[in-house]
Design an enzyme around this catalytic site. Structure first.
Site, PDB file in Angstrom:
ATOM      1  CG  ASP A   1      -1.666   1.159   1.335  1.00 28.80           C
ATOM      2  OD1 ASP A   1      -3.056   1.198   0.696  1.00 28.80           O
ATOM      3  OD2 ASP A   1      -1.396   2.311   1.640  1.00 28.80           O
TER       4      ASP A   1
ATOM      5  CE  LYS B   1      -3.996   4.651   0.513  1.00 26.91           C
ATOM      6  NZ  LYS B   1      -2.620   4.137   0.719  1.00 26.91           N
TER       7      LYS B   1
END
Length: 315
Positions: free
Chosen positions: A49, A84
């Site tokens: 992530d 993101k």
């Protein structure tokens, strides 16, 4: 590599339930982060992530290239990569260029999951926080989500989702989305269990991923509430586990996937050791009764501005 359960997002996107987070404060240097990620791949992590705002896309990309060179993985397809959309790219015409920039940083042709980082827009690129009040404006969720959907249609990401979205913000998004969000990544741990949000997401078919499952101890926004929790410590000692393992197991048993960050080799491996045992009903009930308090707030990062405080207050 030991057993690693996975969640299927959509038709073909398979996400390992434990991912390694790469957010550090202050940001780690490229070599340190790269070496830690290579070590994590060696330990068995296949889900990573990152985010444009973490400044860890470049070291993650270099670590993937290094893991391929070393033969730790045979193909990039063995990994699940999440990144993101940062708030300063929070306009319709900026979304596709933003994911292209992230892909360039990562040296990849696609990511597996692309998330809106926060439901807010910054009018300027920022290098430090807190930020001036006039740089913070509401995000036009409908138009930004159209950009996210375009990213998926163009093949730059396999799935799209959000992060730090409340039930209210998700309702707003679902009313306009052609492709519903696959994931909502939020702070969740035994001391902030997100019960109402989890129930809402389950009803709407949105998978929840937990960040800060150990309280983000040692960061600007976290604290030691989890690692020094007496109830968790008592259960851990009785079971011959670490406090972190008890916390992670509790989160996993709630049907939630996990992003946990450690650059320590031993703890990295310990964090994967939660699948060959389970909590008793009595242990789970004790954990469920712990007092609740939100740990991560936008106000603590961006500043206590009216719009930020309003979003922080939403459940």
């Amino acid at each position: 590599m030991g057993y690693m359960p996975a969640i299927t997002l959509g038709q073909t996107c398979v996400m390992p339930v434990i991912g390694m987070g790469t957010a550090t404060y202050p940001p780690a240097d490229v070599e340190t982060a790269k070496n830690a990620i290579v070590e994590a791949i060696r330990a068995g992590y296949r889900h990573f992530d990152t985010a444009f705002a973490y400044r860890s896309e470049q070291p993650l990309g270099e670590a993937i290239a290094e893991a391929l060179r070393l033969g730790l993985i045979k193909s990039r397809d063995e990994l699940f990569i999440t990144t993101k959309l940062w708030c300063s790219f929070g306009q319709r015409d900026q979304v596709v260029p933003a994911i292209k920039l992230s892909l360039q940083n990562l040296q990849l042709e696609y990511v597996d999951l692309y998330l809106i980082h926060w439901p807010i827009r910054l009018t300027h690129h920022i290098n430090s926080t807190p930020v001036p009040k006039d740089h913070i404006v509401p995000m036009d969720i409908k138009s930004v989500w159209e950009g996210m959907e375009e990213c998926q249609k163009l093949g730059f990401t396999k799935a799209i989702g959000v992060s730090n979205f409340s039930c209210r913000k998700l309702d707003e998004l679902l009313s306009v989305a052609q492709i519903p969000p696959a994931v909502n990544q939020v702070e969740m741990n035994p001391l902030w269990n997100q019960k109402q949000l989890r129930e809402f997401c389950k009803e709407k078919g949105i998978h929840v991923t937990a960040y800060s499952p150990l309280g983000a101890n040692g960061t600007k926004w976290g604290d030691n509430r989890i690692v020094e929790c007496d109830v968790l410590d008592e259960i851990a000692k009785a079971r011959g586990k670490t406090t972190a393992q008890v916390s992670l197991r509790w989160v996993y048993e709630k049907g939630v996937s996990i992003v946990t960050k450690s650059f320590n080799k031993q703890r990295m491996r310990e964090n994967l050791g939660i699948f060959d045992w389970s909590l008793t009903e009595e242990e789970s009930n004790k954990i469920n009764q712990l007092p609740q308090r939100k740990g991560v707030t936008m106000a603590s990062i961006l500043g206590p501005h009216d719009l930020v405080l309003e979003i922080d207050a939403e459940i």
